[in-house]
Design a protein around this motif. Sequence first.
Motif, PDB file in Angstrom:
ATOM      1  N   LYS A 349     -25.259  -9.970 -42.674  1.00  0.00           N
ATOM      2  CA  LYS A 349     -25.616 -11.349 -42.155  1.00  0.00           C
ATOM      3  C   LYS A 349     -24.374 -11.990 -41.841  1.00  0.00           C
ATOM      4  O   LYS A 349     -24.324 -13.105 -41.009  1.00  0.00           O
ATOM      5  CB  LYS A 349     -26.124 -12.222 -43.272  1.00  0.00           C
ATOM      6  CG  LYS A 349     -27.827 -11.865 -43.434  1.00  0.00           C
ATOM      7  CD  LYS A 349     -28.351 -12.899 -44.479  1.00  0.00           C
ATOM      8  CE  LYS A 349     -29.750 -12.062 -44.892  1.00  0.00           C
ATOM      9  NZ  LYS A 349     -30.202 -12.414 -46.132  1.00  0.00           N
ATOM     10  N   ARG A 351     -21.680 -11.225 -40.619  1.00  0.00           N
ATOM     11  CA  ARG A 351     -20.771 -10.417 -39.902  1.00  0.00           C
ATOM     12  C   ARG A 351     -19.380  -9.844 -40.313  1.00  0.00           C
ATOM     13  O   ARG A 351     -18.493  -9.466 -39.681  1.00  0.00           O
ATOM     14  CB  ARG A 351     -20.541 -11.492 -38.351  1.00  0.00           C
ATOM     15  CG  ARG A 351     -21.711 -11.823 -37.852  1.00  0.00           C
ATOM     16  CD  ARG A 351     -21.405 -12.660 -36.737  1.00  0.00           C
ATOM     17  NE  ARG A 351     -22.076 -12.279 -35.481  1.00  0.00           N
ATOM     18  CZ  ARG A 351     -21.303 -11.427 -34.546  1.00  0.00           C
ATOM     19  NH1 ARG A 351     -20.150 -11.182 -34.826  1.00  0.00           N
ATOM     20  NH2 ARG A 351     -21.917 -10.988 -33.518  1.00  0.00           N
ATOM     21  N   VAL A 368     -25.947  -5.927 -37.570  1.00  0.00           N
ATOM     22  CA  VAL A 368     -25.343  -7.064 -37.378  1.00  0.00           C
ATOM     23  C   VAL A 368     -26.154  -8.103 -36.337  1.00  0.00           C
ATOM     24  O   VAL A 368     -26.432  -9.107 -36.328  1.00  0.00           O
ATOM     25  CB  VAL A 368     -23.935  -7.077 -36.966  1.00  0.00           C
ATOM     26  CG1 VAL A 368     -23.293  -8.323 -36.603  1.00  0.00           C
ATOM     27  CG2 VAL A 368     -23.192  -6.386 -38.041  1.00  0.00           C
ATOM     28  N   GLU A 369     -26.537  -7.102 -35.171  1.00  0.00           N
ATOM     29  CA  GLU A 369     -27.444  -7.704 -34.133  1.00  0.00           C
ATOM     30  C   GLU A 369     -28.768  -8.054 -34.536  1.00  0.00           C
ATOM     31  O   GLU A 369     -29.167  -9.196 -34.223  1.00  0.00           O
ATOM     32  CB  GLU A 369     -27.622  -6.633 -32.872  1.00  0.00           C
ATOM     33  CG  GLU A 369     -28.019  -7.189 -31.759  1.00  0.00           C
ATOM     34  CD  GLU A 369     -28.671  -6.109 -30.797  1.00  0.00           C
ATOM     35  OE1 GLU A 369     -29.330  -6.226 -29.928  1.00  0.00           O
ATOM     36  OE2 GLU A 369     -27.854  -4.838 -30.945  1.00  0.00           O
ATOM     37  N   TYR A 371     -29.481  -9.283 -37.562  1.00  0.00           N
ATOM     38  CA  TYR A 371     -29.307 -10.617 -38.329  1.00  0.00           C
ATOM     39  C   TYR A 371     -28.978 -11.801 -37.348  1.00  0.00           C
ATOM     40  O   TYR A 371     -29.210 -12.956 -37.712  1.00  0.00           O
ATOM     41  CB  TYR A 371     -28.373 -10.314 -39.363  1.00  0.00           C
ATOM     42  CG  TYR A 371     -29.044  -9.697 -40.775  1.00  0.00           C
ATOM     43  CD1 TYR A 371     -29.983 -10.414 -41.535  1.00  0.00           C
ATOM     44  CD2 TYR A 371     -28.535  -8.341 -40.884  1.00  0.00           C
ATOM     45  CE1 TYR A 371     -30.592  -9.769 -42.417  1.00  0.00           C
ATOM     46  CE2 TYR A 371     -29.470  -7.893 -42.230  1.00  0.00           C
ATOM     47  CZ  TYR A 371     -30.243  -8.509 -42.901  1.00  0.00           C
ATOM     48  OH  TYR A 371     -31.196  -7.788 -43.685  1.00  0.00           O
ATOM     49  N   ASP A 372     -28.129 -11.440 -36.455  1.00  0.00           N
ATOM     50  CA  ASP A 372     -27.703 -12.642 -35.396  1.00  0.00           C
ATOM     51  C   ASP A 372     -29.102 -13.270 -34.656  1.00  0.00           C
ATOM     52  O   ASP A 372     -29.197 -14.413 -34.599  1.00  0.00           O
ATOM     53  CB  ASP A 372     -26.871 -11.778 -34.386  1.00  0.00           C
ATOM     54  CG  ASP A 372     -25.310 -11.782 -34.768  1.00  0.00           C
ATOM     55  OD1 ASP A 372     -24.933 -12.319 -35.935  1.00  0.00           O
ATOM     56  OD2 ASP A 372     -24.518 -11.550 -33.746  1.00  0.00           O
ATOM     57  N   SER A 373     -29.717 -12.179 -34.459  1.00  0.00           N
ATOM     58  CA  SER A 373     -31.130 -12.516 -33.831  1.00  0.00           C
ATOM     59  C   SER A 373     -31.883 -13.554 -34.597  1.00  0.00           C
ATOM     60  O   SER A 373     -32.760 -14.313 -34.361  1.00  0.00           O
ATOM     61  CB  SER A 373     -31.746 -11.309 -33.283  1.00  0.00           C
ATOM     62  OG  SER A 373     -32.580 -10.692 -34.440  1.00  0.00           O
TER      63      SER A 373
END
Lengths: 388, 388
Positions: A349, A351, A368-369, A371-373
């Motif tokens: 979350k 990063r 990572v992608e 949690y970014d989304s």
Amino acid sequence: MGLPQIKLSRIDLEWVHVLSEGWASPITGFMRESEFLQTLHFNSLRLGDGSVVNMSLPIVLDIDDSQKNRISGSTAVALIDSADNPVAILNNIEIYKHNKEERIARTWGTTAPGLPYVEEAIASAGDWLIGGDLEVIEPIKYHDGLDHYRLSPSALRAEFEKRNADAVFAFQLRNPVHNGHALLMTDTRRRLLEMGYKNPVLLLHPLGGFTKADDVPLSWRMKQHQKVLEDGVLDPENTVVSIFPSPMHYAGPTEVQWHAKARINAGANFYIVGRDPAGMSHPVEKRDLYDADHGKKVLSMAPGLERLNILPFKVAAYDKTQQKMEFFDPSRPQDFLFISGTKMRTLAKNRENPPDGFMCPGGWEVLVEYYDSLAANDSGRVPEPIPA
Amino acid sequence: MGLPQIKLSRIDLEWVHVLSEGWASPITGFMRESEFLQTLHFNSLRLGDGSVVNMSLPIVLDIDDSQKNRISGSTAVALIDSADNPVAILNNIEIYKHNKEERIARTWGTTAPGLPYVEEAIASAGDWLIGGDLEVIEPIKYHDGLDHYRLSPSALRAEFEKRNADAVFAFQLRNPVHNGHALLMTDTRRRLLEMGYKNPVLLLHPLGGFTKADDVPLSWRMKQHQKVLEDGVLDPENTVVSIFPSPMHYAGPTEVQWHAKARINAGANFYIVGRDPAGMSHPVEKRDLYDADHGKKVLSMAPGLERLNILPFKVAAYDKTQQKMEFFDPSRPQDFLFISGTKMRTLAKNRENPPDGFMCPGGWEVLVEYYDSLAANDSGRVPEPIPA
């Protein structure tokens, strides 16, 4: 059709999927009362020939008073999806009382509020259950780009045969694969080769049905698992990746029996069981809901699973001296770092990177992608695709 | 003795009694964890030879942190009574966690406050359980004038043999015997004779251990049962009256299995099961805790009890036209009066008579006398004798 209709929830439809493909065999329809009671009290069913099969989770369909009244007099009902399309017929129906408190207490060993499956599927369910013989109109599909991963037990058996597997070891998971998991799976293969098997095949079998809100959704997990294979952490030559369509109960020692039994029906003869399988935190108290060793112990004594070979999970942790995941060595505890699921999620979350060697870089990027989304979306969770 | 000591509660001592006489055979000591887990999850135990025996109630001994610390390092402990007299040795001990919430939920199917056994024996119990092999120093006696009724399973088997019984039908009870019960027992004998048995013997087997505060105490029940035999309601020639030393759980379908299994160990091959066996009102909600039919259904499907012949109880009620207890005839419901236990107790408390033919007059007088003594004593309940 002139039959009374019952609209299925997402979880109901997942169970229709499970039942229709034979994961719960010899159960082929929503449970009648005798099956429900045996499941709750004995975690097993006695068949007509006197043999015993394991069955630890109730697979039931609830209806409320008004639905019951509408059905009255019929011997069959039509099951329809959220778009009113007919999905299946339930024949020779039996309607009986749904004592939710007793079902919850006997399945989870607690009635504390906050159990994810209970909140989602039981708390506001109807006071009746309807059992019967299930006749599915056409195979359940989700049209989410992942249907090709959803192999039925018979398709999996055919795949293992095609690969000339002489041992199939199943790994149930609902989380991203880190190198600790991978170590365990490769080590299991090594042990099976040592035992004399020539071609042990791994069934990497992520659970595809309902999971709790803070678990990583299926679509992201599948991307992550794909990266783990691409990065060479697991060998595609002797690994079958498929989706297990069951919803998750988080019922610990009771549920792990279901997880094992269903995989036997798909051709597995070895089952890897870890620390606290299907466990979670107590929803109210500050402790784990289940004893971390009970899953393994209960599974090893479970009726109907006598012939299953259970492979207990050694605990893997991050070895700081070797900078990789290794089996924990109790003679040098100071060298090891335990990275919990919560810790892993927090790192992703924020990063931040986990220590080198914890997860393959491609797999970590997927997390990572995800949690970014989530942050962009801000809804708390990317919605799961709805089966159609 | 140099062994660490554990002081037994009244209920603990009742379990020592049960275990020492073989009622729970093949279990002969307080349960170790593998037995405890199998009991909670499967209501049965798998033995070394692969066979399965029924075992639905945990028979466990709890200790607290300080007791556990005192025991540390010992392989055996001495069990002592309330007067510090040694009662038994527990050998080859195993200490494991006592998850009370899980034990209660899986045994009772509820965790609602107010379950009598839970309040008495679990709520303030220690957080550990200690299992082991039990070696009793001398037979457990209560010196309450009733010890001659406390026949062990082997003594009962010998008695049935002496009487040349070719069928033994057991009747578990914890209440005064009314003519509805008597009708059932005499009718069962008639059915067994019709089936070709020459000498069916009734084991009238009141439960002698812990019961809830508003049940009639054992000493009064024994007086009442004696009157029922003296008044000729049951025939002493083919009736054995004995006391079953187990404490009562009020755990419905889970407990009825224990009640049947223990009687098999004492030589019974027919078991009479009634409406809502071992049931009670829900401690919090306004309903019965268990479905009235579940006890019978669960018993008929229970692992390890396949060979027991279960005789379902027909419902008896007071037939106003015949002025006696009769099997309920659904074609003329208006003729029948159902007299509940609560109603019966209220009548006796108020020194009112039940309808003629409900209970033999001698038996009823005992009940009235009991409630009179309660009012005089005003303590709410005549205390039970303490085993010594």
